[in-house]
Design an enzyme around this catalytic site. Sequence first.
Site, mmCIF file in Angstrom:
data_model
loop_
_atom_site.group_PDB
_atom_site.id
_atom_site.type_symbol
_atom_site.label_atom_id
_atom_site.label_comp_id
_atom_site.label_asym_id
_atom_site.label_seq_id
_atom_site.Cartn_x
_atom_site.Cartn_y
_atom_site.Cartn_z
ATOM 1 N N GLN A 13 0.833 -1.212 0.000
ATOM 2 C CA GLN A 13 0.000 0.000 0.000
ATOM 3 C C GLN A 13 0.869 1.264 0.000
ATOM 4 O O GLN A 13 0.664 2.168 -0.812
ATOM 5 C CB GLN A 13 -0.926 0.005 1.225
ATOM 6 N N ASP A 35 10.279 -6.605 -4.174
ATOM 7 C CA ASP A 35 9.245 -7.261 -3.360
ATOM 8 C C ASP A 35 9.351 -8.758 -3.621
ATOM 9 O O ASP A 35 10.216 -9.192 -4.400
ATOM 10 C CB ASP A 35 7.846 -6.728 -3.738
ATOM 11 N N TYR A 140 2.465 -7.994 15.847
ATOM 12 C CA TYR A 140 2.944 -6.925 14.954
ATOM 13 C C TYR A 140 3.479 -5.754 15.790
ATOM 14 O O TYR A 140 4.591 -5.258 15.546
ATOM 15 C CB TYR A 140 1.777 -6.475 14.076
HETATM 16 N N1 NAD Z 1 -0.500 1.032 5.833
HETATM 17 C C1 NAD Z 1 -0.594 1.441 7.076
HETATM 18 O O1 NAD Z 1 -1.660 1.935 7.497
HETATM 19 C C2 NAD Z 1 0.616 1.370 7.985
HETATM 20 C C3 NAD Z 1 0.507 1.900 9.279
HETATM 21 C C4 NAD Z 1 1.594 1.804 10.139
HETATM 22 C C5 NAD Z 1 2.789 1.237 9.707
HETATM 23 N N2 NAD Z 1 2.859 0.718 8.444
HETATM 24 C C6 NAD Z 1 4.129 0.091 8.040
HETATM 25 O O2 NAD Z 1 4.547 0.566 6.776
HETATM 26 C C7 NAD Z 1 5.158 -0.499 6.039
HETATM 27 C C8 NAD Z 1 4.456 -0.657 4.711
HETATM 28 O O3 NAD Z 1 3.093 -0.929 4.972
HETATM 29 P P1 NAD Z 1 2.049 -1.259 3.817
HETATM 30 O O4 NAD Z 1 0.736 -0.832 4.316
HETATM 31 O O5 NAD Z 1 2.550 -0.786 2.533
HETATM 32 O O6 NAD Z 1 2.070 -2.860 3.901
HETATM 33 P P2 NAD Z 1 1.604 -3.901 2.777
HETATM 34 O O7 NAD Z 1 1.224 -5.159 3.506
HETATM 35 O O8 NAD Z 1 0.627 -3.275 1.873
HETATM 36 O O9 NAD Z 1 2.954 -4.132 1.981
HETATM 37 C C9 NAD Z 1 4.031 -4.845 2.519
HETATM 38 C C10 NAD Z 1 4.824 -5.434 1.357
HETATM 39 O O10 NAD Z 1 5.910 -6.197 1.896
HETATM 40 C C11 NAD Z 1 6.060 -7.343 1.085
HETATM 41 N N3 NAD Z 1 6.740 -8.400 1.844
HETATM 42 C C12 NAD Z 1 6.262 -9.193 2.807
HETATM 43 N N4 NAD Z 1 7.198 -10.056 3.205
HETATM 44 C C13 NAD Z 1 8.308 -9.794 2.476
HETATM 45 C C14 NAD Z 1 9.606 -10.351 2.431
HETATM 46 N N5 NAD Z 1 9.959 -11.379 3.189
HETATM 47 N N6 NAD Z 1 10.488 -9.826 1.552
HETATM 48 C C15 NAD Z 1 10.144 -8.790 0.750
HETATM 49 N N7 NAD Z 1 8.929 -8.209 0.744
HETATM 50 C C16 NAD Z 1 8.024 -8.733 1.604
HETATM 51 C C17 NAD Z 1 4.644 -7.751 0.699
HETATM 52 O O11 NAD Z 1 4.660 -8.564 -0.462
HETATM 53 C C18 NAD Z 1 3.983 -6.399 0.482
HETATM 54 O O12 NAD Z 1 4.029 -5.988 -0.861
HETATM 55 C C19 NAD Z 1 5.080 -1.744 6.927
HETATM 56 O O13 NAD Z 1 6.297 -1.924 7.598
HETATM 57 C C20 NAD Z 1 3.994 -1.414 7.905
HETATM 58 O O14 NAD Z 1 4.185 -2.055 9.105
HETATM 59 C C21 NAD Z 1 1.799 0.782 7.576
#
Ligand code: NAD
Length: 321
Positions: A13, A35, A140
């Site tokens: 995202q 990814d 998490y």
């Molecule tokens: N979206 C939110 O509201 C939010 C809020 C707080 C923190 N975050 C943090 O921001 C970061 C990004 O969040 P997001 O919403 O884009 O998450 P998301 O789940 O949409 O994307 C995470 C990506 O990481 C990839 N991934 C998972 N395991 C992997 C691995 N072993 N090697 C390589 N890639 C891998 C997945 O394929 C996915 O595309 C995360 O660390 C999340 O914890 C997001």
Amino acid sequence: METVVLVIGANGQLGSVLTESLIQKFGKNNVIASDLNPRKEYEGIFEVIDATNIDRIQEVVTQYKVTQIYHLAAILSAKGEETPLRTWDINMQTLFNVLEVSRKNTIEKVFYPSSIAVFGEGAPLDKTPNNAYLDPATVYGISKASGENWAQYYFMRYGLDVRSIRYPGVIGYQSLPGGGTTDYAVDIYHKAVLEEKFNCFLKEDAMLPMIFMEDAIRATIELMDAPKEDIKVRTSYNIAGISFSPAEVVAEIRTLYPEFEVIYTPDFRQEIASRWPNSIDDSTACKDWGWKPEFDLKSITTTMIQKLKEKYRTTSKTSIL
Ligand SMILES: NC(=O)c1ccc[n+]([C@@H]2O[C@H](COP(=O)([O-])OP(=O)(O)OC[C@H]3O[C@@H](n4cnc5c(N)ncnc54)[C@H](O)[C@@H]3O)[C@@H](O)[C@H]2O)c1
């Protein structure tokens, strides 16, 4: 030295939108998206990396002479509860690999996102301060609270310039959320535009901190651009956008779609949400590197509806959802 950025978890995202902003800033040839799987119709440089494999990260860092890493890969809050030990392994192993490769290759800067999920019952619910007690209730949240401390450890022990933000729930029209507790706040706009009934997995009064994608991306770039000496917090910075409950978004959406129907069937995610802050005190980020959000609920709603309407007009529903 020319800046070359590696984004790990670039299909997610946040990653899919951040990659575009980094390309605008550093140029297409200086941003390596990565990814687990290739991204459809992506025209920039892309490498498949499973970040649990340190050798693969090293290979790409060497190949492209990477100078900055944005480590976004993680298993998020709601999804993470399905397999707690696997979530811990993935979230921590990927971080350790990034930190180790970074210190060994003298990577100039690392970005590591944390989350409001680090807070639990020991923190004040309203205006939760940056240095509140951390007793997260999800695996998490535990992984992010530990990750923040590891980031600080690598800074203190090795001088690695790791910077971090605790994102609130991120709302954007560009991409779909990946299994968090705040995902409803994106899904609800899709349902409104499709004129479908929305089934909300949180209670109508579940107030949570949220941020618009544009603000979240700008915060990330501003933090990474800030002079090193201004970064006084080496665990992670609180940032706030706005706070609202499902009932408040519904009321705002109904100013544009008066017939919009919602039912509330809270599930286990309500339990997670009930331990998270209602609102965030981000005064430390404001003071240290000038953070200031721009979007409120009204402007988020107007933009989400307008952009999603355009998207559904030009793209089929099945390729968006
Ligand atoms: N979206 C939110 O509201 C939010 C809020 C707080 C923190 N975050 C943090 O921001 C970061 C990004 O969040 P997001 O919403 O884009 O998450 P998301 O789940 O949409 O994307 C995470 C990506 O990481 C990839 N991934 C998972 N395991 C992997 C691995 N072993 N090697 C390589 N890639 C891998 C997945 O394929 C996915 O595309 C995360 O660390 C999340 O914890 C997001």
